[in-house]
Design an enzyme around this catalytic site. Structure first.
Site, PDB file in Angstrom:
ATOM      1  CG  HIS A  20      21.699  24.501  19.941  1.00  0.00           C
ATOM      2  ND1 HIS A  20      20.769  25.401  19.693  1.00  0.00           N
ATOM      3  CD2 HIS A  20      22.673  24.658  19.206  1.00  0.00           C
ATOM      4  CE1 HIS A  20      21.147  26.280  18.817  1.00  0.00           C
ATOM      5  NE2 HIS A  20      22.271  25.971  18.696  1.00  0.00           N
ATOM      6  CE  LYS A 166      24.747  29.488  12.616  1.00  0.00           C
ATOM      7  NZ  LYS A 166      25.915  30.029  12.673  1.00  0.00           N
ATOM      8  CD  GLU A 223      27.462  29.599   9.718  1.00  0.00           C
ATOM      9  OE1 GLU A 223      26.638  30.304   9.944  1.00  0.00           O
ATOM     10  OE2 GLU A 223      28.387  29.508  10.504  1.00  0.00           O
ATOM     11  CE  LYS A 272      31.536  30.290  14.627  1.00  0.00           C
ATOM     12  NZ  LYS A 272      31.174  29.043  14.418  1.00  0.00           N
ATOM     13  CD  GLU A 326      26.799  32.646  14.903  1.00  0.00           C
ATOM     14  OE1 GLU A 326      25.601  32.296  14.112  1.00  0.00           O
ATOM     15  OE2 GLU A 326      27.776  32.085  14.781  1.00  0.00           O
TER      16      GLU A 326
HETATM   17 MG   LIG Z   1      28.695  27.399  11.821  1.00  0.00          MG
END
Ligand SMILES: [Mg+2]
Length: 390
Positions: A20, A166, A223, A272, A326
């Protein structure tokens, strides 16, 4: 009245299904801190504190989260009636500054216990309660390779798992990144929403050019293009571009949310739970955003099943979640540490409906993946991958 009888905090390292690639680190495994609290009546609650890329993302690491909980937070819990979650966390806040990820893990476990005692889901203990049963789920295309990302996007659309994508950019030249995004926007067309996350890696000049170019190639959202503490520059960028700027690293709970809103520094908030310092604080960030006319998006720290379920319970209480969520963390990991995996399908995640978080840990997988593992059989290739990436 509920009294803490036992606390167990441990780190679980689970390999990711593919590398990732983020602007600041490449992840091969995810390290999650799991806290498990039990009261004297035998009621158990679990919470998760998870960040990404060690200390490359923020100022808490898996090791520091575990240490803060064991050394400083658990002794406070021992002096509290832990059935009173708000009062307990207020006392924790007095004794421990910062350490939002550690506090979030503990608050999650306390809410899980409270929900179990009352027989209701955690979402009914937050704000005005639950307003939805499922959440739209974005997927991050972050292989670093355009053709591979397009193939992965097509596969997700065909499987009806995701139609919001994203892209993690900011590592390469701006033009190169925009060409990558443009190729994906063109390939997926109207079938998907494509957004980018720069993870603070651009200068203001790069962001000025990058945001204009991204808007032209059909990207929907940018973002955290620049440093999260440069609100003045975020305000200038928001004022001069139609494409919305989403605040992520800039958000550290309600106070920063109010500052960003007052400065008109972002058009969208990435909510978050760990960044906000807990589930209650996330609901406060959402309320500030809504009052200021800021769009809301349910973000992730790539948590596993526990943190993802906790996030889902909060996001299920947000009336206006126009940018979706997400919450795909568990799907990026080779193994889910829950006995029954979270239910993904039809581009959504079903919010668990059982008491508390509505989930249970898989003891065998925990024994295998926990860093201080107690299971003696070491043969699976996954374990070698976990060791290599940890
Ligand atoms: Mg971010």
């Amino acid at each position: 009245m509920a009294v803490l009888s036992h606390a167990d905090t441990f780190i679980v390292d689970v390999p990711t299904i593919r590398p990732h690639v983020l602007a600041m680190a490449t992840m091969h495994a995810q390290s999650m801190v799991i806290v498990r609290l039990t009261d004297t009546d035998g009621v158990e609650g679990v919470g998760e504190g998870t960040t990404i890329g060690g200390l490359s993302y923020g100022d808490e690491s898996p090791e520091s989260i575990k240490s803060a909980i064991d050394t400083y937070i658990v002794p406070v819990l021992e002096t509290c009636d832990i059935a009173q979650v708000g009062a307990t966390m207020a006392k924790v806040a007095k004794c421990v500054r910062g350490n939002r990820f550690a506090k979030c893990a503990v608050e999650t476990a306390l809410l899980d216990m409270a929900g179990k005692r009352l027989g209701i889901p955690v979402s009914e203990l937050i704000g005005g309660g639950r307003v939805r049963e499922s959440l739209p789920i974005a997927w991050t295309l972050a292989s670093g390779d355009t053709a591979r990302d397009i193939a992965e996007g097509e596969e997700m659309l065909a499987r009806r798992r995701h139609r919001i994508f994203k892209l993690k950019i900011g590592k390469r030249e701006v033009r190169e990144d925009v060409a990558h995004v443009g190729a994906i926007c063109k390939a997926l067309g109207d079938r998907a929403s494509v957004r980018v996350d720069v993870n603070q890696n651009w200068s203001e000049a790069q962001a000025k050019m990058g945001m204009a170019m991204l808007q032209d190639v059909g990207c929907d959202l940018v973002e955290q293009p620049i440093a999260g503490d440069d609100l003045a520059a975020m305000t200038r960028l928001s004022a001069t571009h139609a494409i919305p700027l989403m605040a992520d690293e800039a958000l550290h709970g309600p106070r920063t949310a109010l500052r960003i809103a007052s400065a008109s520094a972002a058009g969208v908030f990435a909510l978050k739970i760990a960044q906000s310092g807990g589930l209650f604080a996330t609901a406060e960030v959402a309320a500030i955003g809504t009052a200021a006319g800021i769009g809301l998006y349910g973000g992730t720290m790539l948590e596993g099943g526990v943190g993802t379920a906790a996030s889902a319970h909060v996001f299920a209480t947000v009336p206006d979640l126009v940018w979706g969520t997400e919450l795909f963390g568990p799907l990026l990991q080779t193994e889910e540490i829950l006995s029954e995996p979270l239910a993904y399908g039809d581009f959504s995640l079903a919010v668990p409906s059982g008491p508390g978080l509505g989930i249970a840990l898989d003891e065998d997988k925990l024994a295998f993946f926990r860093r201080d593992r107690t299971q003696s059989v070491i043969s699976a290739p996954a374990l070698h991958a976990a060791n290599a990436g940890a």
